[in-house]
Design a protein around this motif. Structure first.
Motif: not given
Lengths: 163, 112
Positions: A39-58, A86-93
Motif C-alpha cells: 500500500r505504501d509503495a503504491l501511494k509513493s508511485v501514484v504520488g510520483n506519477l502525479h508529480s510528473r503531471g500524469l494522471g487519469g486512466e494511466l 523488493v526493489d522498484l524502479r520507475m522511469s519515463v522516456s
C-alpha cells in the motif's frame, strides 16, 4: 546502447539489455514485501506519477498492475518466508513509462510468465473463480511485459504507453 | 467492521466504508460481508461508492461474498468508481453481478 556510468544496472551484466533509461528521471523504492508495504509503495508511485503531471486512466492502470505484481511477490515469491526485499524502479522516456520490480524469492515456474488466463465466465455461481485474475489484468493493462531470472533474482519489467 | 448496513424497501443496503479493497483487507472483507448479511433473507446491494481502488484480491473477495450467499439471495453492486468498474469489466465479472449506477436505481431495479 549508451553507456551510463553510475546507472543502477551496470553492476549486473544480465540486466544491461533493459537498462535503457538514464537515472535523471528515475524513481527508486526499496522495501520489505507485505500487504501494508505494498500500500505504501503504491501511494509513493501514484504520488510520483502525479508529480510528473500524469494522471487519469494511466495512473489507475499502473497502480493496479503494480498491486498485482507486488501481491504476487508477497504471496508466491516469498511464500517460504514472512517478508523479503523488493526493489522498484520507475522511469519515463520516449512516451513510455517503464517499471522494473526485483525480488530475491522463488522463481516463476519453468514455463516462465503466466499467460493471459481464461476470461470465460462460468454460468454457475458456485463455479466462479475467486482468484487467478492477477496475471490476466497485468497482461491486459501493460504495453509490454518481460521476465528474467538472474543471480537469484526475479526481474519483471513492465511498460505503459504515456502520451 | 468497515461496512455499514440498513434495510430499505425490503433491500439490505451494505455500504463499504473503506477506500481500498486490496490484499490487506480481502479476507476480512469476505468475513464482514458474511456477518453483515447473516440473518436477513432479502436482496443485498453493496454500495462501493467510497471505494477508489480494488485489486484482484478485492475482486476475489466480492466474488466470494456472492458465492457465500444462500441460494437464491441476490448480491447487486452500486456506485462503482471508474477504476473499480474497469476491474470488473476487464475480468468480465460485470456480467456476473447486476451493477447499478446508484443505490436508488438498484432499489427500483428489484421491484417486480
Amino acid at each position: 546502447m549508451r553507456e551510463q556510468p553510475g546507472a543502477h544496472f551496470h553492476s549486473d551484466p544480465a540486466a544491461r539489455g533493459s537498462a535503457r533509461t538514464p537515472g535523471d528521471t528515475g524513481f527508486h523504492l526499496s522495501f520489505e514485501s507485505g500487504d501494508l508495504a505494498t500500500r505504501d509503495a503504491l501511494k509513493s508511485v501514484v504520488g510520483n506519477l502525479h508529480s510528473r503531471g500524469l494522471g487519469g486512466e494511466l495512473v489507475g492502470s499502473v497502480e493496479l498492475v503494480l498491486a498485482e505484481i507486488l501481491n504476487n511477490i508477497s504471496e508466491h515469491a516469498y511464500a517460504d518466508r514472512p517478508t523479503g526485499p523488493v526493489d522498484l524502479r520507475m522511469s519515463v522516456s520516449g512516451g513510455l513509462l517503464r517499471v522494473e520490480i526485483v525480488d530475491q524469492g522463488i522463481p516463476l515456474p519453468d514455463t516462465g510468465l503466466p499467460g493471459m488466463g481464461d476470461a470465460d465466465v462460468p454460468a454457475e455461481t458456485a463455479e466462479l473463480p475467486e482468484g487467478g485474475f492477477g496475471w490476466f489484468l497485468i497482461h491486459q493493462l501493460t504495453e509490454s511485459l518481460q521476465y528474467r531470472r538472474d543471480t537469484g533474482r526475479n526481474r519483471l519489467t513492465v511498460t505503459f504507453a504515456c502520451t | 467492521m468497515d461496512l455499514s448496513s440498513k434495510i430499505e424497501r425490503d433491500v439490505q443496503i451494505v455500504t463499504a466504508e473503506l477506500d481500498r479493497i486490496d490484499a490487506a483487507v480481502a479476507i476480512q472483507f469476505k468475513d464482514w460481508m458474511r456477518d453483515v448479511t447473516a440473518g436477513n433473507e432479502c436482496r443485498v446491494i453493496l454500495d462501493l461508492g467510497k471505494v477508489g481502488f480494488i485489486d484482484s484480491s478485492g475482486l476475489g473477495a466480492i466474488v466470494a461474498s456472492l458465492k457465500q450467499m444462500p441460494d437464491g439471495r441476490r448480491l447487486d453492486l452500486a456506485c462503482l468508481q471508474p477504476t473499480v468498474e474497469k476491474v470488473f469489466r476487464l475480468t468480465r465479472m460485470d456480467t456476473v453481478f447486476a451493477i447499478h449506477r446508484t443505490v436508488a436505481e438498484g432499489l427500483g431495479h428489484g421491484r417486480a
